[in-house]
Design a protein around this motif. Sequence first.
Motif, PDB file in Angstrom:
ATOM      1  N   GLU A  40       0.881  -1.244   0.037  1.00 21.48           N
ATOM      2  CA  GLU A  40      -0.170   0.090  -0.131  1.00 21.48           C
ATOM      3  C   GLU A  40       0.768   1.283   0.156  1.00 21.48           C
ATOM      4  OE1 GLU A  40      -3.249   2.246   2.949  1.00 21.48           O
ATOM      5  OE2 GLU A  40      -3.512  -0.231   2.532  1.00 21.48           O
ATOM      6  N   SER A  41       0.517   2.175  -0.764  1.00 22.34           N
ATOM      7  CA  SER A  41       1.310   3.502  -0.909  1.00 22.34           C
ATOM      8  C   SER A  41       1.212   4.302   0.408  1.00 22.34           C
ATOM      9  CB  SER A  41       0.755   4.277  -2.133  1.00 22.34           C
ATOM     10  OG  SER A  41      -0.644   4.579  -1.870  1.00 22.34           O
ATOM     11  N   SER A  42       2.243   5.006   0.540  1.00 24.75           N
ATOM     12  CA  SER A  42       2.478   5.763   1.980  1.00 24.75           C
ATOM     13  C   SER A  42       1.213   6.688   2.015  1.00 24.75           C
ATOM     14  CB  SER A  42       3.681   6.504   1.972  1.00 24.75           C
ATOM     15  OG  SER A  42       3.795   7.590   0.661  1.00 24.75           O
ATOM     16  N   GLY A  90      -1.969   6.059   1.354  1.00 24.56           N
ATOM     17  CA  GLY A  90      -2.915   5.134   1.427  1.00 24.56           C
ATOM     18  C   GLY A  90      -3.955   5.354   0.398  1.00 24.56           C
ATOM     19  N   GLN A  91      -3.504   5.604  -0.873  1.00 25.35           N
ATOM     20  CA  GLN A  91      -4.441   5.775  -2.043  1.00 25.35           C
ATOM     21  C   GLN A  91      -4.462   4.547  -2.931  1.00 25.35           C
ATOM     22  OE1 GLN A  91      -6.456   8.597  -2.467  1.00 25.35           O
ATOM     23  NE2 GLN A  91      -5.909   8.717  -0.469  1.00 25.35           N
ATOM     24  N   LEU A  92      -3.446   3.856  -2.721  1.00 20.21           N
ATOM     25  CA  LEU A  92      -3.248   2.542  -3.988  1.00 20.21           C
ATOM     26  C   LEU A  92      -2.891   1.151  -3.334  1.00 20.21           C
ATOM     27  CD1 LEU A  92      -3.704   2.100  -6.965  1.00 20.21           C
ATOM     28  CD2 LEU A  92      -1.309   2.780  -7.317  1.00 20.21           C
ATOM     29  N   ARG A  93      -3.354   0.209  -3.536  1.00 21.14           N
ATOM     30  CA  ARG A  93      -2.899  -0.901  -3.052  1.00 21.14           C
ATOM     31  C   ARG A  93      -2.524  -1.901  -4.310  1.00 21.14           C
ATOM     32  NH1 ARG A  93      -5.857  -3.428   1.649  1.00 21.14           N
ATOM     33  NH2 ARG A  93      -4.461  -2.161   2.817  1.00 21.14           N
ATOM     34  N   LEU A  94      -1.429  -2.498  -4.037  1.00 29.25           N
ATOM     35  CA  LEU A  94      -1.174  -3.430  -5.398  1.00 29.25           C
ATOM     36  C   LEU A  94      -1.432  -4.917  -5.204  1.00 29.25           C
ATOM     37  CD1 LEU A  94       2.374  -1.890  -6.166  1.00 29.25           C
ATOM     38  CD2 LEU A  94       0.115  -0.926  -6.978  1.00 29.25           C
ATOM     39  N   ASN A  95      -1.993  -5.550  -6.209  1.00 28.10           N
ATOM     40  CA  ASN A  95      -2.265  -7.101  -6.249  1.00 28.10           C
ATOM     41  C   ASN A  95      -1.232  -7.388  -7.255  1.00 28.10           C
ATOM     42  OD1 ASN A  95      -4.449  -6.659  -4.223  1.00 28.10           O
ATOM     43  ND2 ASN A  95      -5.722  -6.231  -5.804  1.00 28.10           N
ATOM     44  N   LEU A  96      -0.389  -8.145  -6.803  1.00 31.58           N
ATOM     45  CA  LEU A  96       0.416  -8.892  -7.869  1.00 31.58           C
ATOM     46  C   LEU A  96       0.114  -9.873  -8.670  1.00 31.58           C
ATOM     47  CD1 LEU A  96       3.843  -8.525  -6.037  1.00 31.58           C
ATOM     48  CD2 LEU A  96       2.945  -6.810  -7.477  1.00 31.58           C
ATOM     49  N   SER A  97       0.497 -10.208  -9.770  1.00 24.19           N
ATOM     50  CA  SER A  97       0.099 -11.333 -10.445  1.00 24.19           C
ATOM     51  C   SER A  97       1.226 -11.955 -11.183  1.00 24.19           C
ATOM     52  CB  SER A  97      -1.022 -10.895 -11.641  1.00 24.19           C
ATOM     53  OG  SER A  97      -0.432 -10.621 -12.767  1.00 24.19           O
TER      54      SER A  97
END
Length: 163
Positions: free
Chosen positions: A106-108, A110-117
């Motif tokens: 999650e970005s510092s 709090g605006q973006l969370r990554l889901n890796l594939s």
Amino acid sequence: MINFNSFHGTVTMISDFITGQNGEGEGCYKLMSVENGSGAIVNFVVSPTTYFVDHLMVAAGDKVTGYYDGNAPVPLIYPPQYRALVIVKDTPYQNVKVDYFDSQLESSDGQLRLNLSPYTQIVLTNGQHFSKNPTNRNLIVIYGAATKSIPAQTTPYRIIVWC
């Protein structure tokens, strides 16, 4: 830790920036003026270490986002002058986020969370494969669509690890 701040606008001018005496580094540094359309102007000092996403050439008239360290000292002049860390040229259907991502990706802010594939490409700034976990690092994230939740979630196309 770098506090990534950004400024988005249209490049109005690119000129040589002299940094030392006796012409040292002549031609290696540029001053890029960017205007946001509301009258605000920022000058970015572009150095040989400034990372250009996708290594795209930037010219006057292009829309760009410049990222700089908000904690770095800056001269008290107008327009403000920041040392550019990352420059992103606007590209259709592509979003870019430059930030520190924690252990939950999650970005510092709090605006973006990554889901890796398995298809998410994770590389270094030199284009080489990054073999470790990208958590708790400064990342340049290139992605398309994201959810409208808070934080927004996305599966990025590519992650560039800023070591």
